[in-house]
Write a protein that holds these residues in place. Structure first.
Motif, PDB file in Angstrom:
ATOM      1  N   GLU A  20       8.280  37.209 103.004  1.00 29.23           N
ATOM      2  CA  GLU A  20       8.733  38.218 102.677  1.00 29.23           C
ATOM      3  C   GLU A  20       8.167  38.898 101.688  1.00 29.23           C
ATOM      4  OE1 GLU A  20      11.918  41.219 102.493  1.00 29.23           O
ATOM      5  OE2 GLU A  20      10.849  40.157 104.163  1.00 29.23           O
ATOM      6  N   LEU A  21       7.625  38.089 100.685  1.00 37.31           N
ATOM      7  CA  LEU A  21       7.104  38.792  99.366  1.00 37.31           C
ATOM      8  C   LEU A  21       5.599  39.294 100.103  1.00 37.31           C
ATOM      9  CD1 LEU A  21       6.783  39.238  96.561  1.00 37.31           C
ATOM     10  CD2 LEU A  21       5.414  37.152  96.469  1.00 37.31           C
ATOM     11  N   GLN A  22       5.006  38.742 100.908  1.00 37.41           N
ATOM     12  CA  GLN A  22       3.862  39.201 101.575  1.00 37.41           C
ATOM     13  C   GLN A  22       4.320  40.586 102.244  1.00 37.41           C
ATOM     14  OE1 GLN A  22       2.296  36.134 104.030  1.00 37.41           O
ATOM     15  NE2 GLN A  22       1.417  35.072 102.411  1.00 37.41           N
ATOM     16  N   ARG A  23       5.264  40.734 102.897  1.00 33.53           N
ATOM     17  CA  ARG A  23       5.764  41.959 103.615  1.00 33.53           C
ATOM     18  C   ARG A  23       6.083  42.926 102.622  1.00 33.53           C
ATOM     19  NH1 ARG A  23       9.690  44.985 104.518  1.00 33.53           N
ATOM     20  NH2 ARG A  23      11.080  43.872 103.404  1.00 33.53           N
ATOM     21  N   VAL A  24       6.644  42.726 101.531  1.00 32.43           N
ATOM     22  CA  VAL A  24       6.952  43.687 100.478  1.00 32.43           C
ATOM     23  C   VAL A  24       5.547  44.113  99.855  1.00 32.43           C
ATOM     24  CG1 VAL A  24       8.101  44.070  98.202  1.00 32.43           C
ATOM     25  CG2 VAL A  24       9.302  43.003 100.093  1.00 32.43           C
ATOM     26  N   VAL A  25       4.919  43.375  99.357  1.00 29.97           N
ATOM     27  CA  VAL A  25       3.500  43.572  98.628  1.00 29.97           C
ATOM     28  C   VAL A  25       2.672  44.570  99.702  1.00 29.97           C
ATOM     29  CG1 VAL A  25       1.568  43.042  97.549  1.00 29.97           C
ATOM     30  CG2 VAL A  25       3.657  41.634  97.032  1.00 29.97           C
ATOM     31  N   GLU A  26       2.484  44.069 100.859  1.00 27.84           N
ATOM     32  CA  GLU A  26       1.845  44.926 101.676  1.00 27.84           C
ATOM     33  C   GLU A  26       2.304  46.427 102.091  1.00 27.84           C
ATOM     34  OE1 GLU A  26       1.541  42.245 105.315  1.00 27.84           O
ATOM     35  OE2 GLU A  26      -0.332  41.286 104.143  1.00 27.84           O
ATOM     36  N   ASN A  76       0.395  34.646  92.596  1.00 23.85           N
ATOM     37  CA  ASN A  76      -1.121  34.474  93.364  1.00 23.85           C
ATOM     38  C   ASN A  76      -0.736  35.174  94.539  1.00 23.85           C
ATOM     39  OD1 ASN A  76      -1.892  32.456  91.567  1.00 23.85           O
ATOM     40  ND2 ASN A  76      -1.445  30.740  92.872  1.00 23.85           N
ATOM     41  N   ILE A  77       0.250  35.078  95.219  1.00 25.61           N
ATOM     42  CA  ILE A  77       0.425  36.122  96.471  1.00 25.61           C
ATOM     43  C   ILE A  77       0.487  37.400  96.195  1.00 25.61           C
ATOM     44  CG2 ILE A  77       2.334  36.680  98.247  1.00 25.61           C
ATOM     45  CD1 ILE A  77       3.253  33.678  97.935  1.00 25.61           C
ATOM     46  N   VAL A  78       0.967  37.987  95.007  1.00 21.66           N
ATOM     47  CA  VAL A  78       0.865  39.452  94.900  1.00 21.66           C
ATOM     48  C   VAL A  78      -0.571  39.916  94.302  1.00 21.66           C
ATOM     49  CG1 VAL A  78       1.740  41.103  93.120  1.00 21.66           C
ATOM     50  CG2 VAL A  78       3.296  39.692  93.738  1.00 21.66           C
ATOM     51  N   HIS A  79      -1.397  39.061  93.500  1.00 24.34           N
ATOM     52  CA  HIS A  79      -2.364  39.445  93.266  1.00 24.34           C
ATOM     53  C   HIS A  79      -3.587  39.082  94.559  1.00 24.34           C
ATOM     54  CE1 HIS A  79      -3.567  41.075  89.480  1.00 24.34           C
ATOM     55  NE2 HIS A  79      -2.369  40.562  88.986  1.00 24.34           N
ATOM     56  N   GLN A  80      -3.201  38.386  95.295  1.00 22.90           N
ATOM     57  CA  GLN A  80      -4.087  38.157  96.385  1.00 22.90           C
ATOM     58  C   GLN A  80      -4.074  39.465  97.447  1.00 22.90           C
ATOM     59  OE1 GLN A  80      -3.091  35.236  99.218  1.00 22.90           O
ATOM     60  NE2 GLN A  80      -4.809  35.344 100.407  1.00 22.90           N
ATOM     61  N   LEU A  81      -2.895  40.008  97.502  1.00 21.05           N
ATOM     62  CA  LEU A  81      -2.564  41.319  98.257  1.00 21.05           C
ATOM     63  C   LEU A  81      -2.833  42.556  97.609  1.00 21.05           C
ATOM     64  CD1 LEU A  81       0.464  39.938 100.163  1.00 21.05           C
ATOM     65  CD2 LEU A  81      -1.978  40.131 100.977  1.00 21.05           C
ATOM     66  N   ASP A  82      -2.522  42.327  96.289  1.00 26.83           N
ATOM     67  CA  ASP A  82      -2.632  43.738  95.431  1.00 26.83           C
ATOM     68  C   ASP A  82      -3.346  43.428  94.168  1.00 26.83           C
ATOM     69  OD1 ASP A  82      -2.229  46.209  94.199  1.00 26.83           O
ATOM     70  OD2 ASP A  82      -0.208  46.091  94.385  1.00 26.83           O
ATOM     71  N   PRO A  83      -4.698  43.405  94.122  1.00 27.83           N
ATOM     72  CA  PRO A  83      -5.361  43.285  92.789  1.00 27.83           C
ATOM     73  C   PRO A  83      -5.106  44.557  91.846  1.00 27.83           C
ATOM     74  CG  PRO A  83      -6.883  43.500  94.611  1.00 27.83           C
ATOM     75  CD  PRO A  83      -5.564  43.589  95.187  1.00 27.83           C
ATOM     76  N   ASN A  84      -4.658  45.594  92.388  1.00 27.14           N
ATOM     77  CA  ASN A  84      -4.816  46.771  91.574  1.00 27.14           C
ATOM     78  C   ASN A  84      -3.675  47.014  90.762  1.00 27.14           C
ATOM     79  OD1 ASN A  84      -7.494  47.472  92.587  1.00 27.14           O
ATOM     80  ND2 ASN A  84      -6.385  48.103  94.749  1.00 27.14           N
TER      81      ASN A  84
END
Length: 181
Positions: free
Chosen positions: A36-42, A74-82
């Motif tokens: 779910e976190l991956q989905r939201v970040v993406e 870690n999950i947030v930064h892996q998918l959104d380093p910006n």
């Protein structure tokens, strides 16, 4: 709805912090939360209204294990380093206990209510005047080891003054000069 909030943020030039409490600490073996976190970040990482991601609020005081907060980061930064991850701690704990969370955020904070009744009720430090904010800023400087930016979150109200029998006190004009809400 988050889509509407972010779109309005982008239109007005104000940026939004995405804060989803159920996803801000992910324990071991919790693939549903991770997905779910991956989905939201993406979905939102490229939205022009996004300013930053909000990590678990006051994790040390709430006894949230560091690895659970680290997994979120870690999950947030892996998918959104910006975009940065912001983590706010309560005005509790020690430099050592709060420093344990350093790897789990980019922007640190402590939230303090400097205008309590009686004065200094929210602070555990000896200084009970409004200048306690500076004392906590010095603590954050030690916690972050001068390696991370930080902000002070100045609360207008906190649970300790919103209960029956407690006196809610707001800052005077002179005190507001040193505060931004």
């Amino acid at each position: 709805e988050l889509d509407h909030i972010l779109d309005r943020s982008a239109q007005t030039g104000f940026l939004t912090a995405i804060s989803i409490p159920d996803l801000q600490a992910i324990g071991p073996n919790n693939p549903k939360k991770e997905e779910e976190l991956q989905r939201v970040v993406e979905r939102y990482r490229n939205n022009a209204g996004l300013g930053l991601w909000k990590a678990k609020d006051e994790p040390e005081w709430g006894k949230v294990p560091v690895p659970s907060v680290q997994r979120y980061y870690n999950i947030v930064h892996q998918l959104d380093p910006n975009h940065v991850v912001w983590l706010t701690q309560a005005p509790r704990g020690t430099v050592k206990s709060l420093r344990a969370y350093n790897a789990a955020y980019d922007l640190g904070a402590i939230d303090i209510y400097p205008i309590g009744y009686p004065p200094g009720t929210h602070s555990l430090l000896p200084n009970k005047d409004i200048s306690m904010v500076g004392d906590y800023a010095l603590e954050l400087e030690k916690i972050t080891e001068q390696k991370k930016p930080f902000v002070m979150v100045l609360q207008v109200c906190w649970s300790g003054v919103a209960k029956p029998g407690k006196t809610l006190r707001f800052p005077t004009f002179a005190q507001e000069r040193y505060m931004a809400f």
